[in-house]
Design an enzyme around this catalytic site. Structure first.
Site, PDB file in Angstrom:
ATOM      1  N   HIS A 194      47.512   8.050  10.491  1.00 18.64           N
ATOM      2  CA  HIS A 194      46.147   8.369  10.881  1.00 18.64           C
ATOM      3  C   HIS A 194      45.889   7.907  12.301  1.00 18.64           C
ATOM      4  O   HIS A 194      46.474   6.946  12.774  1.00 18.64           O
ATOM      5  CB  HIS A 194      45.107   7.831   9.891  1.00 18.64           C
ATOM      6  CG  HIS A 194      45.293   6.407   9.499  1.00 18.64           C
ATOM      7  ND1 HIS A 194      45.082   5.951   8.222  1.00 18.64           N
ATOM      8  CD2 HIS A 194      45.664   5.347  10.219  1.00 18.64           C
ATOM      9  CE1 HIS A 194      45.327   4.658   8.183  1.00 18.64           C
ATOM     10  NE2 HIS A 194      45.678   4.266   9.372  1.00 18.64           N
TER      11      HIS A 194
ATOM     12  N   ASP B 140      45.709  15.255   6.953  1.00 15.54           N
ATOM     13  CA  ASP B 140      45.266  15.421   8.344  1.00 15.54           C
ATOM     14  C   ASP B 140      43.843  15.966   8.458  1.00 15.54           C
ATOM     15  O   ASP B 140      43.487  16.621   9.429  1.00 15.54           O
ATOM     16  CB  ASP B 140      46.236  16.336   9.126  1.00 15.54           C
ATOM     17  CG  ASP B 140      47.675  15.917   8.916  1.00 15.54           C
ATOM     18  OD1 ASP B 140      47.923  14.705   8.941  1.00 15.54           O
ATOM     19  OD2 ASP B 140      48.525  16.793   8.709  1.00 15.54           O
TER      20      ASP B 140
HETATM   21  P1  IMP Z   1      57.380  14.291   2.454  1.00 14.07           P
HETATM   22  O1  IMP Z   1      56.325  13.748   1.570  1.00 14.07           O
HETATM   23  O2  IMP Z   1      57.557  13.488   3.713  1.00 14.07           O
HETATM   24  O3  IMP Z   1      58.690  14.553   1.764  1.00 14.07           O
HETATM   25  O4  IMP Z   1      56.891  15.729   2.933  1.00 14.07           O
HETATM   26  C1  IMP Z   1      56.581  16.757   2.000  1.00 14.07           C
HETATM   27  C2  IMP Z   1      55.506  17.656   2.582  1.00 14.07           C
HETATM   28  O5  IMP Z   1      54.290  16.919   2.690  1.00 14.07           O
HETATM   29  C3  IMP Z   1      55.810  18.178   3.982  1.00 14.07           C
HETATM   30  O6  IMP Z   1      55.254  19.475   4.113  1.00 14.07           O
HETATM   31  C4  IMP Z   1      55.084  17.202   4.875  1.00 14.07           C
HETATM   32  O7  IMP Z   1      54.766  17.771   6.124  1.00 14.07           O
HETATM   33  C5  IMP Z   1      53.845  16.932   4.041  1.00 14.07           C
HETATM   34  N1  IMP Z   1      53.234  15.638   4.337  1.00 14.07           N
HETATM   35  C6  IMP Z   1      53.644  14.424   3.943  1.00 14.07           C
HETATM   36  N2  IMP Z   1      52.794  13.479   4.396  1.00 14.07           N
HETATM   37  C7  IMP Z   1      51.832  14.122   5.086  1.00 14.07           C
HETATM   38  C8  IMP Z   1      50.658  13.700   5.767  1.00 14.07           C
HETATM   39  O8  IMP Z   1      50.286  12.545   5.833  1.00 14.07           O
HETATM   40  N3  IMP Z   1      49.920  14.676   6.365  1.00 14.07           N
HETATM   41  C9  IMP Z   1      50.275  15.957   6.296  1.00 14.07           C
HETATM   42  N4  IMP Z   1      51.347  16.406   5.666  1.00 14.07           N
HETATM   43  C10 IMP Z   1      52.124  15.496   5.059  1.00 14.07           C
END
Ligand code: IMP
Length: 336
Positions: free
Chosen positions: A42, A13
């Site tokens: 995005h 982000d």
């Molecule tokens: P997961 O990859 O969806 O299992 O999430 C694992 C961690 O990565 C969590 O804290 C999510 O909020 C973070 N996360 C995953 N993708 C993004 C992204 O695109 N932006 C920000 N945080 C992300």
């Protein structure tokens, strides 16, 4: 013209989408390739329109660029086909035969996981699909004949573009500190998020790279759980105009001030050639949508110079507003 990689330096982000959109319009790449998966989103604001995308590369704004989804990426076909149709990208976007496919079953498995809840996962099925891939039972894009002419050997095409001197712009996902290997484990995502990992996902070699731009926002945000040094109370973030909400989940993001220690490691580990700073206008409202360096407020210029000296790399792009064109571009002055 070799490969130019854009990666995030904090927790995702940071504004990679906007940065890639700007670079696509200004550098006119032959190809823009996206790695990662649809847990990452995005937002692109351009010509008075707002796009919130999860699969398609932000480089779609430059209509002469071919668009690629990396072989090591994971896509959710529902999300991908919706975006391709909405943006009219059939014929321009190619998904690799070997890109992994996320299904409803992966999403359900993650939904049911209390472990992933504790980590603050987006539960978009990405980790479940990734684990199936490691176990070699994940279905790949080539198993879905309905994808038809969207399918391609993207590695071959990208190698060809690179070898014939065309610029390949690469859009990574998330940020350095969410890397499975280098981030704040276990509060991380299910892949490595570094420039090196991005190359591996595409099947390109390290010597193809000319430029690595690490994107850093003027403050740090994090969605989900895990450490966030200097985290400020929600009320303070609201008062300072720093509150944001996730593109994919809509969750409020946690907020902390800009952090040199985190930034420095991301810059070093990615061997950054330069840094893009986004949202300068959040710290210096008078900078809003300024496009010339000389017209930025003096304190804002001083802060950018401090960032350069602290990180040891030049700041090439400065974001001053949501619109893609609200950008100060110092690349020319830097010979980049
Ligand atoms: P997961 O990859 O969806 O299992 O999430 C694992 C961690 O990565 C969590 O804290 C999510 O909020 C973070 N996360 C995953 N993708 C993004 C992204 O695109 N932006 C920000 N945080 C992300």
């Amino acid at each position: 013209m070799p490969v130019h990689i854009v990666v995030g330096g904090f927790f995702g982000d940071e504004g990679k989408g906007k940065t890639v959109a700007y670079l696509s319009l200004s550098r006119r790449p032959r190809a823009v390739a996206r790695t990662g998966a649809t847990n990452a989103g995005h937002t692109i604001v351009w010509r008075g329109r707002v796009w919130r995308l999860r699969a398609v590369p932000a480089g779609f704004v430059y209509s002469d660029a071919l668009l690629y989804i990396a072989r090591g990426a994971l896509v959710d076909l529902e999300v991908l086909t919706r975006e391709v149709e909405e943006l009219g990208l059939r014929g321009r976007l190619r998904v690799d035969y070997m890109t992994g496919i996320i299904t409803g079953e992966h999403r359900s498995r993650e939904e049911a996981s209390s472990h992933l809840s504790k980590l603050g996962s987006t539960k978009t099925g990405v980790g479940a699909a990734m684990s199936d891939r490691v176990l070699r039972r994940l279905r790949l894009a080539r198993d879905y004949p309905e994808l038809g002419d969207i399918l391609a050997d993207t590695q071959e095409e990208l190698l060809g573009i690179h070898e014939s001197g065309g610029l390949v712009l690469v859009e990574a996902t998330q940020g350095y500190w969410l890397s499975l290997y280098h981030g704040t484990y276990p509060y991380v995502t299910s892949r490595d998020t570094t420039a090196s990992a991005v190359l591996s996902e595409l099947g390109l070699g390290p010597r193809s790279v000319e430029r690595v731009t690490v994107v850093l926002k003027s403050f740090v945000t994090r969605v989900g759980k895990g450490p966030l040094p200097g985290e400020m109370p929600r009320e303070e973030a609201v008062r300072r105009g720093l509150m944001e909400y996730g593109t994919v989940t809509g969750r409020p993001r946690r907020v902390a001030p800009f952090n040199y220690e985190l930034a420095r490691r991301a810059v070093r580990a990615n061997t950054a050639t330069d840094v893009a700073i986004t949202k300068l206008d959040a710290l210096y409202p008078e900078a809003r949508c300024i496009r010339e360096w000389d017209r930025l407020p003096r304190e804002a210029r001083q802060w950018i110079e401090e960032v350069e000296s602290e990180l040891g790399v030049p700041v090439s792009l400065i974001g001053t507003g949501e619109d893609v064109l609200c950008t100060v571009d110092k690349s020319g002055d830097l010979g980049l």
